[in-house]
Structures are given as structure tokens and as C-alpha cells.
Design a protein around this motif. Structure first.
Motif, PDB file in Angstrom:
ATOM      1  N   LEU A   1       1.059  -1.542  -0.100  1.00  0.00           N
ATOM      2  CA  LEU A   1      -0.313   0.104  -0.158  1.00  0.00           C
ATOM      3  C   LEU A   1       0.576   1.240   0.012  1.00  0.00           C
ATOM      4  N   GLY A   2       2.145   1.212   0.367  1.00  0.00           N
ATOM      5  CA  GLY A   2       3.251   2.273   0.772  1.00  0.00           C
ATOM      6  C   GLY A   2       2.936   2.557   1.660  1.00  0.00           C
ATOM      7  N   GLU A   3       4.084   3.406   2.667  1.00  0.00           N
ATOM      8  CA  GLU A   3       4.295   4.146   3.909  1.00  0.00           C
ATOM      9  C   GLU A   3       3.062   4.183   4.364  1.00  0.00           C
ATOM     10  N   ASP A   4       2.687   5.872   4.143  1.00  0.00           N
ATOM     11  CA  ASP A   4       1.729   6.889   4.302  1.00  0.00           C
ATOM     12  C   ASP A   4       0.498   5.923   4.344  1.00  0.00           C
ATOM     13  N   SER A   5       0.025   4.864   4.273  1.00  0.00           N
ATOM     14  CA  SER A   5      -1.205   4.318   3.567  1.00  0.00           C
ATOM     15  C   SER A   5      -1.164   2.885   5.054  1.00  0.00           C
ATOM     16  N   VAL A   6      -0.369   3.019   5.469  1.00  0.00           N
ATOM     17  CA  VAL A   6       0.188   1.868   6.731  1.00  0.00           C
ATOM     18  C   VAL A   6      -0.012   3.090   8.040  1.00  0.00           C
ATOM     19  N   SER A   7      -0.543   2.810   9.077  1.00  0.00           N
ATOM     20  CA  SER A   7      -0.112   3.843  10.255  1.00  0.00           C
ATOM     21  C   SER A   7       0.384   2.757  11.499  1.00  0.00           C
ATOM     22  N   THR A   8       1.613   2.845  12.443  1.00  0.00           N
ATOM     23  CA  THR A   8       0.937   2.413  13.697  1.00  0.00           C
ATOM     24  C   THR A   8       0.908   2.921  14.551  1.00  0.00           C
ATOM     25  N   GLU A   9       1.569   4.136  14.542  1.00  0.00           N
ATOM     26  CA  GLU A   9       1.195   5.136  15.732  1.00  0.00           C
ATOM     27  C   GLU A   9       0.345   4.767  16.741  1.00  0.00           C
TER      28      GLU A   9
ATOM     29  N   LYS B   1      -5.104   4.097  19.042  1.00  0.00           N
ATOM     30  CA  LYS B   1      -6.426   4.044  19.358  1.00  0.00           C
ATOM     31  C   LYS B   1      -7.564   3.637  19.280  1.00  0.00           C
ATOM     32  N   ALA B   2      -7.425   5.251  18.135  1.00  0.00           N
ATOM     33  CA  ALA B   2      -8.460   6.263  18.120  1.00  0.00           C
ATOM     34  C   ALA B   2      -8.930   5.356  16.585  1.00  0.00           C
ATOM     35  N   HIS B   3      -8.647   3.599  16.593  1.00  0.00           N
ATOM     36  CA  HIS B   3      -9.065   2.734  15.954  1.00  0.00           C
ATOM     37  C   HIS B   3      -9.273   1.148  16.969  1.00  0.00           C
ATOM     38  N   GLY B   4      -8.486   1.768  17.933  1.00  0.00           N
ATOM     39  CA  GLY B   4      -9.316   0.356  18.983  1.00  0.00           C
ATOM     40  C   GLY B   4     -10.432   0.869  20.519  1.00  0.00           C
ATOM     41  N   TYR B   5     -10.507   2.169  19.850  1.00  0.00           N
ATOM     42  CA  TYR B   5     -10.808   2.748  21.388  1.00  0.00           C
ATOM     43  C   TYR B   5     -12.325   3.737  21.027  1.00  0.00           C
ATOM     44  N   SER B   6     -12.982   3.807  21.606  1.00  0.00           N
ATOM     45  CA  SER B   6     -14.168   4.854  21.163  1.00  0.00           C
ATOM     46  C   SER B   6     -15.244   5.904  22.360  1.00  0.00           C
ATOM     47  N   GLU B   7     -15.053   6.747  22.529  1.00  0.00           N
ATOM     48  CA  GLU B   7     -15.504   7.123  24.072  1.00  0.00           C
ATOM     49  C   GLU B   7     -16.871   6.959  23.727  1.00  0.00           C
ATOM     50  N   TRP B   8     -17.648   6.412  22.856  1.00  0.00           N
ATOM     51  CA  TRP B   8     -18.873   6.806  22.861  1.00  0.00           C
ATOM     52  C   TRP B   8     -18.894   5.284  23.177  1.00  0.00           C
TER      53      TRP B   8
ATOM     54  N   ASN C   1     -15.091  -0.873  25.900  1.00  0.00           N
ATOM     55  CA  ASN C   1     -14.243  -0.671  25.671  1.00  0.00           C
ATOM     56  C   ASN C   1     -12.944  -1.750  25.991  1.00  0.00           C
ATOM     57  N   ILE C   2     -11.960  -2.036  25.578  1.00  0.00           N
ATOM     58  CA  ILE C   2     -10.743  -3.022  26.246  1.00  0.00           C
ATOM     59  C   ILE C   2      -9.149  -2.705  26.165  1.00  0.00           C
ATOM     60  N   GLU C   3      -8.179  -3.295  26.357  1.00  0.00           N
ATOM     61  CA  GLU C   3      -7.240  -2.625  27.148  1.00  0.00           C
ATOM     62  C   GLU C   3      -5.912  -2.535  25.369  1.00  0.00           C
ATOM     63  N   ARG C   4      -6.395  -3.912  24.978  1.00  0.00           N
ATOM     64  CA  ARG C   4      -5.701  -4.519  23.588  1.00  0.00           C
ATOM     65  C   ARG C   4      -6.191  -3.689  22.084  1.00  0.00           C
ATOM     66  N   LEU C   5      -5.009  -3.021  21.472  1.00  0.00           N
ATOM     67  CA  LEU C   5      -5.609  -1.916  20.771  1.00  0.00           C
ATOM     68  C   LEU C   5      -5.386  -3.294  19.309  1.00  0.00           C
ATOM     69  N   PRO C   6      -5.324  -2.772  17.921  1.00  0.00           N
ATOM     70  CA  PRO C   6      -4.959  -3.271  16.532  1.00  0.00           C
ATOM     71  C   PRO C   6      -3.554  -3.107  16.736  1.00  0.00           C
ATOM     72  N   VAL C   7      -2.119  -3.956  16.143  1.00  0.00           N
ATOM     73  CA  VAL C   7      -1.290  -3.244  15.832  1.00  0.00           C
ATOM     74  C   VAL C   7      -0.577  -2.541  14.947  1.00  0.00           C
ATOM     75  N   ALA C   8      -2.016  -2.344  13.532  1.00  0.00           N
ATOM     76  CA  ALA C   8      -1.112  -1.477  13.102  1.00  0.00           C
ATOM     77  C   ALA C   8      -2.980  -0.917  12.073  1.00  0.00           C
ATOM     78  N   VAL C   9      -3.135   0.390  11.194  1.00  0.00           N
ATOM     79  CA  VAL C   9      -4.186   0.246  10.533  1.00  0.00           C
ATOM     80  C   VAL C   9      -3.935   0.636   9.564  1.00  0.00           C
ATOM     81  N   ALA C  10      -4.362   0.023   8.129  1.00  0.00           N
ATOM     82  CA  ALA C  10      -4.516  -0.098   6.531  1.00  0.00           C
ATOM     83  C   ALA C  10      -5.413   0.939   6.099  1.00  0.00           C
ATOM     84  N   PHE C  11      -5.189   1.329   5.270  1.00  0.00           N
ATOM     85  CA  PHE C  11      -5.979   2.320   4.627  1.00  0.00           C
ATOM     86  C   PHE C  11      -5.796   1.877   3.017  1.00  0.00           C
ATOM     87  N   PRO C  12      -7.128   1.209   3.046  1.00  0.00           N
ATOM     88  CA  PRO C  12      -6.942   0.421   1.485  1.00  0.00           C
ATOM     89  C   PRO C  12      -7.616   1.755   0.369  1.00  0.00           C
ATOM     90  N   SER C  13      -7.358   1.534  -1.144  1.00  0.00           N
ATOM     91  CA  SER C  13      -7.514   2.362  -1.732  1.00  0.00           C
ATOM     92  C   SER C  13      -9.646   1.919  -2.642  1.00  0.00           C
TER      93      SER C  13
END
Lengths: 426, 426
Positions: free
Chosen positions: B12-20, B25-32, B36-48
């Protein structure tokens, strides 16, 4: 197999399990079907409760005997034929209303309830089941439309699975309120394409029609010959509209349809608001197929089939199909539920040569429907008759998904085997 | 896992996979979310594209890495949380219209298209997507309603499967014609039970309403405080009706609703037919939740939940639930789509003690809904939050069927694992 039949007899009683030749033939062969096979079920069971159905399934599973559900027998694609033998399970004794949840506008019924009886029985409640199915019940089951997002939609998965995933013993149907006023508009056109185009215009305009049906000249002739409506209709391609609502809204709907009709060179515009005459007219429409069969001078076999296409293509496909049909020189007609892009062909024929002609004509229609991104069947289902078309329509991957689902729920391939798809690619 | 992430980056390219950390946190936790659980995903992929999604799925399958689809992030039941780690697949870049089949009244879109944008873009065609979803898109996908009886209804199976069976990359939506005339009626009542009862009467009467919504006194107060409608509403339980059709039919609908309203001791009956004012009013209704959050004086957490029950029980359940809610002494409200028997509760709270109170209150509502033969969720889905309720609602057999289906399509349990149900009973 014999031990299975013995166990079924001791479960249900002698009278509720038949191995008589005539009964077996009636449950494995149909003169309405486009496809029939030599093999018949070895026995027919007539359960009278869900508990009995469950016990039948246990016995069949124990002896690895195929189970083929049967309800009404109106299939035209070999749904209840028994290519691997097995037990036909006829639901005819399960024809009751189990619970009427009047305030919820739902009703829970057994599979062989008759729609006409159902609506007659609940008439005083002001509610009705608004679907207008064919003259026989078939394997159609309604859906419980109570909104839910709780887990997989197993309801939708089982509805339409043609008995290959399980046996349906109850259905909860969503009812509608009987409208204060109803009306039927009948409009004749010079060509079938004009008729179909106007139906599409009405849908595009967003007018709420209860039904919009297209009948060709042959169907109109059959209705006239049946004499059921007490009136002579123009024997040309015709649209039937059904409206329901208040007096004001029905008048408004008719007015809008009349506005659209002005764009066409219509031959005749009739409106019927007398409830008894509407009923006779609509029942003539519903019985057109049976009237056709009763009136036939030649043709001992019948091929009945349906397809559906996106709204933008339905007028074109109906026109092309009607042309091919007329070219056969046989007694055949086109009838469509245009609002759904769905239409039917019924053709009478005699012998192998005519069968080959009819088959070619039908295949051409289905192929065209698929080219137009349509589906090989809108209502009749796949059964034995349309397996190759399903493969052509969907391709390999969805069929493999369906196979995997069936295998997970029916590992020994005992539930109505041989229908919809085969265990492996050919 | 690291090799999987490396392969995703080279795909996908460097910019389309994030481990920040923040992105994870934004992809594993929600204030709404109610859970909620402790564990988070290890990476987020942004396919097009669908092709990229397919390749991501192949890489994840190869390394046996869980895949969690993410679209909009409006889940309140932990749908996109990552209890087993894995890759979050965020569809945000797939937000286009792929094909507009105008004459067929269909449109094919990617998962992250915005409904508001969609309707704005096709406005000139005279068509619109008539559903009125929440402020964010979420995992909701529409259905292609072209009639078909060709094989298993995989469409309905995948819709509502919460990403546990596959990744949806396109949806074809059925559109409706924009009505010539629209109108909104707003009626205030002394009690929430009266409001709910009248809504049920309107449904029973068979009046075609585009929507019927019930808002409690708190919601009406929030709308007034937001000032968005340029008008002060009575701060009492209120029904909102939406009508659409011709001038004649809308007037007729309003007239019928007024007739029914006479049976009740209504406080206020307002009708709005100016399109701009209708829009502001309806958007105030839609944004009531967000306005509530913006206005909160106390309460840093929110619990939002929904149930649905048969029509005959909805007034009673709303009344009981509102009483319990008021008893909490917290900032909370009830809002319902009464026509579906479906309603929502939103409650703001602070800390563990209040959480326990809220949890008890919500559980009581869900238990009551199940006792009334309702469902534990009408719209929000099961996710992590309502697994126990699903078990309670359906019992073992349907859950085993769902498990068998999942196992047949996802043998390594990689598709959004831990949602809806667990691989085995506890």
C-alpha cells in the motif's frame, strides 16, 4: 432405507407414511415442471407438527436418507424431485394459524396454510397479508420483518434456500392494514413495449402502486374467453394497476397515472372501483395460467419460467422475448410484475421437437436477462432446472460460499440434495 | 505480525499503513462505546480499492493475523475493537460513487461514502437515498433490492455480519424518487406513553409515513437550547412525523393524523411545510445526541443503546424505561423510531459508581425487551457489548448455526474475531 420407513411408520402411524406408486409419483413428478427425472422418493411422510418433523429429520439423519420438503407442489424447476431417492416430507396437514398477534400486525402460520383462507379468517381484524402469490402455495415462506440487527440474518438465509438447509415448519408474516378504498386501472396499448415503458414511468414517478402487472394479448384473450369478469377487454398488451389508500389518495394516484398515460397512444383506459368487480378482475388475472391450460386445443406439456432484470432494461427484454415467443407458432404468453423487473413466460407444446424449440427460446431469454445484469429467476427459484444458469449468473466464488454454508449445516448432504448447486463442480 | 505489516507497507505504501499510537487508539477505542478493552490493533491499513482489500486479506490470512474492518467508527458496542490484536482496515479512502444506474433507481457506492454528500450529488436526478441514518456512517451497508430468488441470499447474510464473514467493499443501494411535496408534523403530549400509543395507532391505521420519531422532554429541551430551528418547542414528549408525496396526498396524510390525534389530550400540534425549516427541524432531531454531548455540564462518559419490541409492547416499554432513566438522576434521554418498535437510550455519567447504575438500568431495559419477545438491538448490532444478550435472546441452536457458518467461511477465525459470538460456549 426400509428400516427408516419402518421407524417413520411407528412414529407417525401407518396412514401418515405412504409408499403407494401414485402418491410417490405425485411427489416426484410434475406436469407443470420444465424438468422431470426418472427417480422417485421411496416414501412420503405427512407430519402434523413441528415435533414430528424434527423426529423425521432425526430418523433420516440416522439412516443417511435424503429429505425433500414438499408444500403445494407448484414448483416448475424440479424443486421436489428426488434425484437421490429419499423421503418426501409433505406439509399438507400443517395448514393452521398458530398465533395471530393482531396489535403487532403479525401472524404465525404453518407452511401449508392457504393465503385465501388466511385473509378470509382475519378479515374482521382490518388486516390482511398483502402479497399476491400464485394460485398454489409452493415452498414460498414469508419473512418476519420485525426489525433486528442481532447476529446473522438466518431468516433471510433460510428463506429461498429451497429446503437445502432445513425444514421450515412455521412462518411469521408481516400484515398490512386493509385500505379504506381500493381501485384497479386497466390500460391497453398498441405494443407490449409501450405497456412496459409506461409501467416503468409510473415506478420512476414514485407513485405508490399496490401492484403493476403486464399481460400480453394472449392473456387478455384468455381472460375474455373465461368470461369471469362479465366484461370484454381489448385483446392487446395491457397494464393492470392496483391502488389502495383513502378515497382521496386513490383518486390522486389514478390522476397521476392518467397524466403519465397521456404520453402514450393508449387504446383503452378503464377504471374499476367496485370491490366485487375488482376481485373478479384480479382473480381472472391470477387464474389466467390455469384458464390457458383449460382452454388449450393442442399442447400437452407446459414450460413456465421467469427472469428479472434492472428496471431500465425490462421493456426491451419483454419486447424481444415476446417476439421470439410469437415466432414459435405455439400457444404461449408473457406476464410480468414490472415494478420488480420480473416477468414470466408460459408456453404449451407437444413432443420432443417442440420441446427443443421452446427450450431454445427460454434459454435465449435467460441469457439476455443475464447480459442485462439481471437474474435467471425472480420468483421460481433454481431447483434442478436452473443450476447451470445460477453458475453462469454468479460465477464460482459465490457458489463455493453457498456450498461451504450447506456443508457446515448439512455435512452428509441429506437436505433436498441436488438442488440449487451440486456438491462439486462438473 | 511484523512481517505482515512489512508486506502491507510494500503493498500500500508507507503512508497507507500506520502504527502510530494515536492512530491505533482511535481505531481500537471509542468514547461513545459502552464497552472498551485494553488491547489495540497492531496496525491500521488504509486501502483505496477492492483489489487492495483483497490483497490485504491474503496477507493477513497467510500470517494468520485478525482483520477488523473500520468505517466511520460510530459503533457503541465495540465492533471495531481488537481483542485479539490484528490489523484494522479503515475504509476512509474508499468513499466514492462507483456507478449511478439512474433509470434502475440504484447506485453503487464504496463503504465510506457520506449519505449527505450522496444525496447532494444526485439531487438533480430527482432521486434520493431515503434512509435517514445517524450522523456517522458506521458499518451500515444498504442492500441491493433487485428481486431475485437465485440461490442463497448471501447479501442478507453478509449485511449485519459485522465484518465477521468478510470485508464489504461496495454496496448497491436502492433509491427512491424525491417526492413533489414533503411535510413534517410535530405533536407534543403530556406523557411519553401517550406519544408512543398515538404513533402505534398511526401505524395500525396504515398511513404511509416516511418516518415517525418519538423524542422525550430532555431531547426537546436540547433542541431548543441548540437554537437550530429558530423556534421554541414545547418541552414535553413529542412525536415527529415525516410525510412525502403529492400536495394532495400529504394534505390527506396530515388530515388522517389529525383525526387520530383527537383521541389524545395533545398539548401542541405544529405543521411545517417550508422545506428549509423542515430540514433544520429534522437536522436538529438528528443532531440531538451531539448537542447533548456539547451541552453537558457533567458526565464524561456516555452509554448509548437500543432495543426493539413488537408494536403492541413499544408504548409500555418506553414508559417503563423512561421511568427508570429519570430515577437515575443523570442526564439521559429516550428517542425512538416507533414504527419499527425500536428505541434508543443515551445516558451521560461519571465514574465507576454511576457506570454500575447505568449498566443496571440498561440491562433492565434489554431484559424487559426480551421478555416482550423483542430483540436486544434494532440497529446498533452485537459487537463485543451484547454477546451475552444475543445468547439469551436466541438460545444455543441459532448461535451454533452462526458459528458453523462462520467456521465454514473463516476457518482460522481471522475476520473480526470475538464479535457477535465466541468460538465456543463459555
Amino acid at each position: 432405507m426400509e428400516r427408516a420407513v419402518d421407524e417413520l411408520r411407528s412414529l407417525l402411524g401407518e396412514d401418515s407414511v405412504s409408499t403407494e406408486d401414485e402418491i410417490l409419483k405425485a411427489h416426484g413428478y410434475s406436469e407443470w415442471s420444465s424438468i422431470n427425472i426418472e427417480r422417485l422418493p421411496v416414501a412420503v411422510a405427512f407430519p402434523s407438527s413441528t415435533e414430528q418433523v424434527s423426529k423425521i429429520a432425526k430418523i433420516c439423519s440416522k439412516y443417511r436418507v435424503p429429505m425433500i420438503p414438499y408444500s403445494g407442489g407448484s414448483s416448475v424447476e424440479g424443486h421436489f424431485s428426488a434425484p437421490f431417492g429419499g423421503i418426501s416430507i409433505d406439509f399438507m396437514e400443517m395448514n393452521g394459524i398458530l398465533e395471530f398477534q393482531r396489535e403487532d400486525m403479525n401472524i404465525t402460520v404453518q407452511p401449508s396454510v392457504s393465503w385465501a383462507d388466511l385473509n378470509a379468517k382475519i378479515k374482521d381484524s382490518g388486516l390482511f397479508f398483502p402479497m399476491d402469490p400464485g394460485p398454489t402455495i409452493g415452498g414460498m415462506v414469508g419473512t418476519n420483518c420485525r426489525k433486528s440487527s442481532a447476529g446473522y440474518n438466518l431468516n433471510s438465509l433460510f428463506v429461498g434456500s429451497e429446503g437445502t438447509l432445513g425444514l421450515v415448519t412455521e412462518a411469521t408474516l408481516k400484515l398490512a392494514t386493509i385500505p379504506e378504498e381500493t381501485g384497479v386501472a386497466v390500460i391497453a396499448f398498441p405494443t407490449i413495449k409501450d405497456a412496459a415503458s409506461m409501467a416503468v414511468d409510473v415506478i420512476h414517478k414514485g407513485i405508490m402502486v399496490g401492484a403493476v402487472e403486464i399481460l400480453d394479448d394472449v392473456q387478455m384473450n384468455v381472460i375474455n374467453r373465461s368470461g369471469a369478469t362479465g366484461r370484454k377487454w381489448t385483446e392487446k398488451p395491457t397494464l393492470f394497476f392496483k391502488f389502495g389508500g383513502t378515497k382521496v389518495s386513490v383518486a390522486d394516484d389514478i390522476d397521476q397515472v392518467q397524466q403519465i398515460a397521456k404520453r402514450y397512444d393508449t387504446l383503452d383506459f378503464q377504471f374499476e372501483n367496485d370491490p366485487e368487480k375488482q376481485k373478479r378482475l384480479w382473480s381472472a388475472r391470477k387464474e389466467a395460467l390455469w384458464s390457458m391450460l383449460a382452454l388449450r386445443e393442442s399442447g400437452s406439456e407446459v414450460w413456465s419460467t421467469d427472469v428479472a432484470v434492472p428496471l431500465s432494461r425490462v421493456a426491451e427484454l419483454i419486447e424481444l422475448s415476446k417476439k421470439d415467443l410469437d415466432g414459435l407458432g405455439l400457444f404461449g404468453s408473457v406476464l410480468g410484475h414490472v415494478g420488480d423487473g420480473n416477468f414470466h413466460e408460459t408456453i404449451l407444446f407437444d413432443g420432443a421437437k417442440e420441446r427443443a424449440m421452446v427450450e431454445h427460446c427460454v434459454h435465449q431469454m435467460v441469457d439476455r436477462a443475464l447480459e442485462m445484469e439481471g437474474t435467471c429467476t425472480g420468483e421460481h427459484g433454481i431447483g434442478l432446472g436452473k443450476k447451470d444458469y445460477l453458475q453462469k449468473e454468479l460465477g464460482d466464488a459465490p457458489i463455493q460460499v453457498m456450498r461451504a454454508i450447506k456443508k457446515s449445516l448439512d455435512p452428509n448432504w441429506l437436505m433436498n440434495p441436488g438442488k440449487i448447486f451440486d456438491p462439486k463442480d462438473k
